[in-house]
Design a protein around this motif. Structure first.
Motif, PDB file in Angstrom:
ATOM      1  N   PRO A 121     -48.583 -50.336 -32.941  1.00  0.00           N
ATOM      2  CA  PRO A 121     -48.893 -51.296 -33.998  1.00  0.00           C
ATOM      3  C   PRO A 121     -48.019 -52.548 -33.914  1.00  0.00           C
ATOM      4  CG  PRO A 121     -48.661 -49.086 -34.897  1.00  0.00           C
ATOM      5  CD  PRO A 121     -48.252 -49.007 -33.466  1.00  0.00           C
ATOM      6  N   ARG A 122     -48.644 -53.676 -34.250  1.00  0.00           N
ATOM      7  CA  ARG A 122     -47.874 -54.921 -34.248  1.00  0.00           C
ATOM      8  C   ARG A 122     -47.176 -55.125 -35.575  1.00  0.00           C
ATOM      9  NH1 ARG A 122     -52.037 -59.043 -31.466  1.00  0.00           N
ATOM     10  NH2 ARG A 122     -53.474 -57.395 -32.042  1.00  0.00           N
ATOM     11  N   THR A 123     -47.692 -54.448 -36.608  1.00  0.00           N
ATOM     12  CA  THR A 123     -47.108 -54.590 -37.935  1.00  0.00           C
ATOM     13  C   THR A 123     -46.756 -53.206 -38.463  1.00  0.00           C
ATOM     14  OG1 THR A 123     -48.648 -56.404 -38.270  1.00  0.00           O
ATOM     15  CG2 THR A 123     -47.478 -55.612 -40.206  1.00  0.00           C
ATOM     16  N   PHE A 124     -45.550 -53.065 -38.968  1.00  0.00           N
ATOM     17  CA  PHE A 124     -45.134 -51.774 -39.497  1.00  0.00           C
ATOM     18  C   PHE A 124     -44.532 -51.938 -40.893  1.00  0.00           C
ATOM     19  CE2 PHE A 124     -41.441 -48.720 -39.824  1.00  0.00           C
ATOM     20  CZ  PHE A 124     -42.212 -47.680 -40.310  1.00  0.00           C
ATOM     21  N   HIS A 125     -45.103 -51.199 -41.839  1.00  0.00           N
ATOM     22  CA  HIS A 125     -44.594 -51.210 -43.206  1.00  0.00           C
ATOM     23  C   HIS A 125     -44.074 -49.829 -43.574  1.00  0.00           C
ATOM     24  CE1 HIS A 125     -46.276 -55.142 -44.247  1.00  0.00           C
ATOM     25  NE2 HIS A 125     -47.334 -54.796 -43.549  1.00  0.00           N
ATOM     26  N   LEU A 126     -42.900 -49.797 -44.162  1.00  0.00           N
ATOM     27  CA  LEU A 126     -42.352 -48.544 -44.673  1.00  0.00           C
ATOM     28  C   LEU A 126     -42.283 -48.640 -46.198  1.00  0.00           C
ATOM     29  CD1 LEU A 126     -40.866 -45.823 -44.478  1.00  0.00           C
ATOM     30  CD2 LEU A 126     -38.748 -47.099 -44.084  1.00  0.00           C
ATOM     31  N   VAL A 127     -42.963 -47.698 -46.868  1.00  0.00           N
ATOM     32  CA  VAL A 127     -42.919 -47.662 -48.332  1.00  0.00           C
ATOM     33  C   VAL A 127     -42.017 -46.502 -48.745  1.00  0.00           C
ATOM     34  CG1 VAL A 127     -44.265 -47.480 -50.465  1.00  0.00           C
ATOM     35  CG2 VAL A 127     -45.284 -48.566 -48.430  1.00  0.00           C
ATOM     36  N   LEU A 128     -40.873 -46.832 -49.330  1.00  0.00           N
ATOM     37  CA  LEU A 128     -39.922 -45.803 -49.770  1.00  0.00           C
ATOM     38  C   LEU A 128     -40.288 -45.359 -51.181  1.00  0.00           C
ATOM     39  CD1 LEU A 128     -36.625 -47.450 -48.489  1.00  0.00           C
ATOM     40  CD2 LEU A 128     -37.793 -45.464 -47.509  1.00  0.00           C
ATOM     41  N   LEU A 129     -40.508 -44.055 -51.330  1.00  0.00           N
ATOM     42  CA  LEU A 129     -41.079 -43.524 -52.561  1.00  0.00           C
ATOM     43  C   LEU A 129     -40.046 -42.748 -53.380  1.00  0.00           C
ATOM     44  CD1 LEU A 129     -43.781 -42.856 -54.154  1.00  0.00           C
ATOM     45  CD2 LEU A 129     -43.827 -40.754 -52.790  1.00  0.00           C
ATOM     46  N   ASP A 130     -39.921 -43.111 -54.652  1.00  0.00           N
ATOM     47  CA  ASP A 130     -39.067 -42.333 -55.556  1.00  0.00           C
ATOM     48  C   ASP A 130     -39.937 -41.269 -56.253  1.00  0.00           C
ATOM     49  OD1 ASP A 130     -37.587 -41.275 -57.622  1.00  0.00           O
ATOM     50  OD2 ASP A 130     -36.776 -43.156 -58.354  1.00  0.00           O
ATOM     51  N   ASN A 131     -40.737 -41.681 -57.219  1.00  0.00           N
ATOM     52  CA  ASN A 131     -41.676 -40.773 -57.893  1.00  0.00           C
ATOM     53  C   ASN A 131     -41.065 -39.433 -58.311  1.00  0.00           C
ATOM     54  OD1 ASN A 131     -44.321 -40.595 -58.912  1.00  0.00           O
ATOM     55  ND2 ASN A 131     -44.928 -39.223 -57.254  1.00  0.00           N
ATOM     56  N   GLY A 132     -39.981 -39.506 -59.054  1.00  0.00           N
ATOM     57  CA  GLY A 132     -39.371 -38.279 -59.574  1.00  0.00           C
ATOM     58  C   GLY A 132     -38.219 -37.741 -58.739  1.00  0.00           C
ATOM     59  N   ARG A 133     -38.009 -38.330 -57.558  1.00  0.00           N
ATOM     60  CA  ARG A 133     -36.940 -37.804 -56.715  1.00  0.00           C
ATOM     61  C   ARG A 133     -35.555 -38.110 -57.284  1.00  0.00           C
ATOM     62  NH1 ARG A 133     -41.394 -38.167 -54.185  1.00  0.00           N
ATOM     63  NH2 ARG A 133     -41.892 -36.938 -52.334  1.00  0.00           N
ATOM     64  N   THR A 134     -35.383 -39.312 -57.832  1.00  0.00           N
ATOM     65  CA  THR A 134     -34.065 -39.615 -58.405  1.00  0.00           C
ATOM     66  C   THR A 134     -33.826 -38.782 -59.668  1.00  0.00           C
ATOM     67  OG1 THR A 134     -35.058 -41.558 -59.469  1.00  0.00           O
ATOM     68  CG2 THR A 134     -33.828 -41.934 -57.442  1.00  0.00           C
ATOM     69  N   ASP A 135     -34.898 -38.468 -60.394  1.00  0.00           N
ATOM     70  CA  ASP A 135     -34.737 -37.571 -61.552  1.00  0.00           C
ATOM     71  C   ASP A 135     -34.254 -36.206 -61.079  1.00  0.00           C
ATOM     72  OD1 ASP A 135     -35.729 -39.631 -63.047  1.00  0.00           O
ATOM     73  OD2 ASP A 135     -37.721 -38.763 -63.318  1.00  0.00           O
ATOM     74  N   GLN A 152     -37.976 -40.514 -65.171  1.00  0.00           N
ATOM     75  CA  GLN A 152     -38.163 -41.917 -64.793  1.00  0.00           C
ATOM     76  C   GLN A 152     -36.885 -42.734 -64.991  1.00  0.00           C
ATOM     77  OE1 GLN A 152     -41.603 -42.129 -67.078  1.00  0.00           O
ATOM     78  NE2 GLN A 152     -42.689 -41.066 -65.430  1.00  0.00           N
ATOM     79  N   GLY A 153     -35.807 -42.114 -64.597  1.00  0.00           N
ATOM     80  CA  GLY A 153     -34.547 -42.826 -64.642  1.00  0.00           C
ATOM     81  C   GLY A 153     -33.866 -42.840 -66.000  1.00  0.00           C
ATOM     82  N   ASN A 154     -34.524 -42.321 -67.034  1.00  0.00           N
ATOM     83  CA  ASN A 154     -33.932 -42.343 -68.369  1.00  0.00           C
ATOM     84  C   ASN A 154     -33.482 -40.957 -68.795  1.00  0.00           C
ATOM     85  OD1 ASN A 154     -34.589 -45.127 -68.735  1.00  0.00           O
ATOM     86  ND2 ASN A 154     -36.715 -44.472 -69.091  1.00  0.00           N
TER      87      ASN A 154
END
Ligand code: SF4
Lengths: 213, 492
Positions: free
Chosen positions: B291-305, B406-408
């Motif tokens: 691929p000429r273009t590479f995107h990395l999406v870093l996902l939290d979604n409850g992991r920091t909780d 959610q961080g709270n």
């Protein structure tokens, strides 16, 4: 606040109870595991590689430099190949006896075009005896990742003993993470249907490894 | 976590339904027993297994302990290698980012390689709402997608389907999506695989956008690693012009060298092989290759909780090998669907209630979907003490208490008297009062030990040398258990 700041902030708050470990990373993780499993002579390591490759249904051949062109010729003929893909830096003598039309991979070759080619011949970067793995790193004798993926028949030449290591840790030491790497252990396979192993789904269904000494 | 499976019945109800399905039970039993025996052989080949497991645990714990630092380092190295990094706090944001990236390419089709993270966020459904079709390319995922079904195992998502059912699905559905299955398709696995090969090849060759997850991300080098068997991963990672990888923030390892541990433990724990057929590693983009273009999406979604929970955070060490599913007597009988999440089995029982919270009946009942036999802990290649976390989460359900959502910081109410308590209680009864068969193989000593979290020599304790495990009284759970069972259990 950006999501980046939000996530990093959440991480820091989540770790509020934890005392930071300021030791250097090398000290923080004990690595009491082995660098390789068992003691072997070089010859035994090559034997182990051959055995493990075969165990995962790769077809293993042995050859010397003189015989190699004829072996490659035979393997291509047996497969009935009309066209064979050749990476730009493949030693020309490997192919000197081969009959099929040589297709030189170019950046413009579309995936559809590569799909019409029967076979591909490549070298490799390193081979791992304990796991029966060959690793390609996109060097000129291996070419782009797609050329060892789309054709149904892959002949991979491993220079023994130079390119053979015993173990996964030793392989990683030799590899450059900046290069795109493909680790191959036998032909592609699936066990998704009632856990019956079926060789060959999307990658080459026939993998032939030539141990060149 | 998105409500991928909202409306799921709580564990005991779903498990009860699964028990009535003879095909499912037969397949599961055959599958889990086969993999179990193979795994034991593959692990026995390495006489340093215990040291590898310990190193894996320590690497992951160290990473989690300094996760902020490693995330920033990873971002730098991926960017330096030509990639673009995005951050997604929750499922909606991740889906939005991916949909926008796909739309920017002008494409309305993407090929996907199996990824737990994208299932967790319900990416395919979200893309469809934006008019983008996501094609699953893993054989099992294809079976699930064509059958309009849900996955039931991390590694073998179609484990609940037998070959005849698969043939029928291929025959009736493939034509709807692309190249139809051959008229005379039989139920021989090789023929079914061939049909999938032809059906999907058409899609790979024309695909311009690929979507993946990753098994590992190396902070030091920016390298991503995908471990697979079929070659569909290689297709998705190398043929498209644009690659988008959605990866949970806990998938980081600090250094290149760390892979030497996990590339030994993961294949042997998951498919019980010395090495899986294909592993791809890439670092940003490479001129002229892939691929000429590479995107990395870093996902939290409850992991920091989850990270905020001192006992539960060890679940983030998970490398998704699925060994714990294959040894679990409850999973074997209940099936993957009963867990109401993309993460089934023992790991699902501790991960889903942490990622999603325990507000729903299904999530409140999950910590009870276990007989606490400890087999999952023993096979886990990163030594997650699943029973310890289960007991901890039971406390949480029953007692309520502080948690992070959610961080709270929030104060959870006790489930007492609520529907959640009843669901949890039924799950407990389901798991504890199965006939002897369910308990066979259990070691009573470990079971009772695990009812007393404070006496656990669990890895949670080593997390920080300076911290004691939180004082979790064993009393309330047992009291509660005896009270509810004594009061309501009429099955025994
Ligand atoms: S919890 Fe452990 S055994 Fe279960 S899937 Fe995760 S790493 Fe594997």
């Amino acid at each position: 606040m950006s999501s980046r700041e939000r996530i990093l902030g959440r991480v820091r708050r989540a770790l509020a109870d934890v005392t930071p470990d300021e030791r250097p990373y090398a000290e923080a993780v004990p690595r009491d595991y082995l660098r390789e499993h068992g003691a072997r002579t070089t010859e035994q390591t090559v034997e182990l590689l051959a055995g493990n490759l075969a165990d995962y249904r790769a077809i293993v051949h042995r050859s010397d430099a003189e015989e190699l062109p004829y072996l490659v010729m035979r393997l291509l003929n047996q497969h009935g190949s009309q066209e064979v893909l050749v990476p730009p830096g493949l030693p020309p003598e490997w192919m000197s006896a081969a009959d099929p039309v040589r297709i030189h991979d170019r950046a413009v070759s579309t995936a559809q075009r590569l799909d019409q080619v029967d076979s591909v011949v490549t070298g490799c970067a390193v081979a791992i005896a304990e796991t029966g793995t060959i690793v390609l790193d996109g060097s000129p004798d291996q070419g782009r990742r797609r050329i060892s993926l789309i054709p149904d028949h892959h002949i991979c030449v491993v220079r023994v003993p130079d390119q053979v290591v015993s173990s996964v840790p030793q392989a990683l030491e030799r590899l450059d993470p900046a290069r795109p790497l493909t680790w191959i252990s036998g032909p592609s396979a699936t066990s998704d249907i009632e856990l019956d192993r079926v060789e060959g789904v999307h990658g080459p269904r026939t993998l032939e490894v030539v141990l060149l000494s | 976590m998105s409500g991928t499976f909202v409306g799921m019945p709580a564990f005991p109800k779903a498990a009860h339904d699964a028990l009535g399905n003879a095909t499912l039970r037969g397949n599961l039993r055959h599958a889990t027993h086969t993999i179990r025996a193979k795994r034991a052989r593959a692990v026995a080949e390495l006489d340093d297994w215990a040291a590898l497991r310990e190193a894996g645990r320590r690497i992951k714990d160290h990473t989690l302990r300094h996760l902020d630092r490693y995330l920033v380092q990873l971002e730098e190295s991926v960017t330096a290698a030509g990639g673009t990094v995005h951050w997604a706090a929750d499922a909606d944001e991740a889906n939005r980012i991916v949909a926008e990236l796909v739309k920017a390419t002008g494409e309305s089709e993407v090929v996907k390689v199996k990824s737990m993270a994208t299932q967790e966020i319900g990416l395919n459904e979200a893309l469809l709402e934006e008019g983008i079709h996501a094609y699953e390319t893993d054989l099992a995922e294809l079976i699930v997608q064509l059958g309009e079904d849900r996955p039931s195992h991390i590694l073998v998502p179609a484990i609940h389907r037998n070959r005849r059912e698969i043939r029928d699905i291929f025959r009736s559905q493939m034509g709807e999506w692309g190249r139809p299955a051959p008229e005379d398709l039989t139920d021989a696995p090789a023929e079914l695989a061939e049909a999938a090969r032809l059906h999907l090849r058409e899609k790979f060759l024309r695909a311009r956008v690929g979507i993946s997850g990753a098994n590992f991300m190396v902070a030091e080098t920016g390298t991503l690693v995908v471990v697979e068997s079929e070659g569909n991963g290689r297709m998705c990672l190398t043929l498209p012009e644009t690659l988008i990888s959605v990866v949970g923030i806990e998938k980081i390892v600090p250094t290149w060298r760390d892979l030497e541990v996990f590339l030994q433990t993961l294949p042997r724990s998951s498919t019980a092989e010395r090495m899986n057929p294909y592993t791809s590693m890439w670092t940003g983009t490479t001129d002229g290759d892939g691929p000429r273009t590479f995107h990395l999406v870093l996902l939290d979604n409850g992991r920091t909780d989850t990270l905020a929970d001192q006992v539960g955070r060890q679940a983030l060490r998970c490398i998704r090998c699925s060994a714990c599913l294959n040894v679990c007597p409850v999973y074997e009988r209940a099936g993957g669907h009963a867990y109401g999440s993309v993460y089934p089995g023992p790991i699902g029982a501790i991960l889903s209630p942490q990622l999603r919270g325990t507000a729903s009946e299904i999530d409140a009942s999950l910590p009870y979907a276990s007989s606490l036999c400890g087999a999952c802990y023993e096979v886990c290649p990163v030594a997650i003490d699943i029973p310890e976390v289960l007991v901890h989460l039971r406390e949480r359900v029953v007692e309520g208490g502080p948690a992070v959502r959610q961080g709270n910081k929030v104060m959870l109410r006790p489930a007492k008297g609520h529907a959640a308590e009843r669901a949890a209680m039924r799950a407990a009864r389901w798991a504890f009062t199965r006939p002897a068969a369910l308990r066979s193989g259990q070691r009573l000593a470990s079971r009772t030990r695990r009812l007393h979290p404070r006496t656990l020599p669990g890895p949670g304790r080593a997390w920080s040398g300076t911290r004691d495990l939180p004082a979790v009284p064993a009393e309330p759970f047992r009291d509660w258990w005896q009270r509810t069972r004594g009061g309501k259990d009429g099955t025994k």
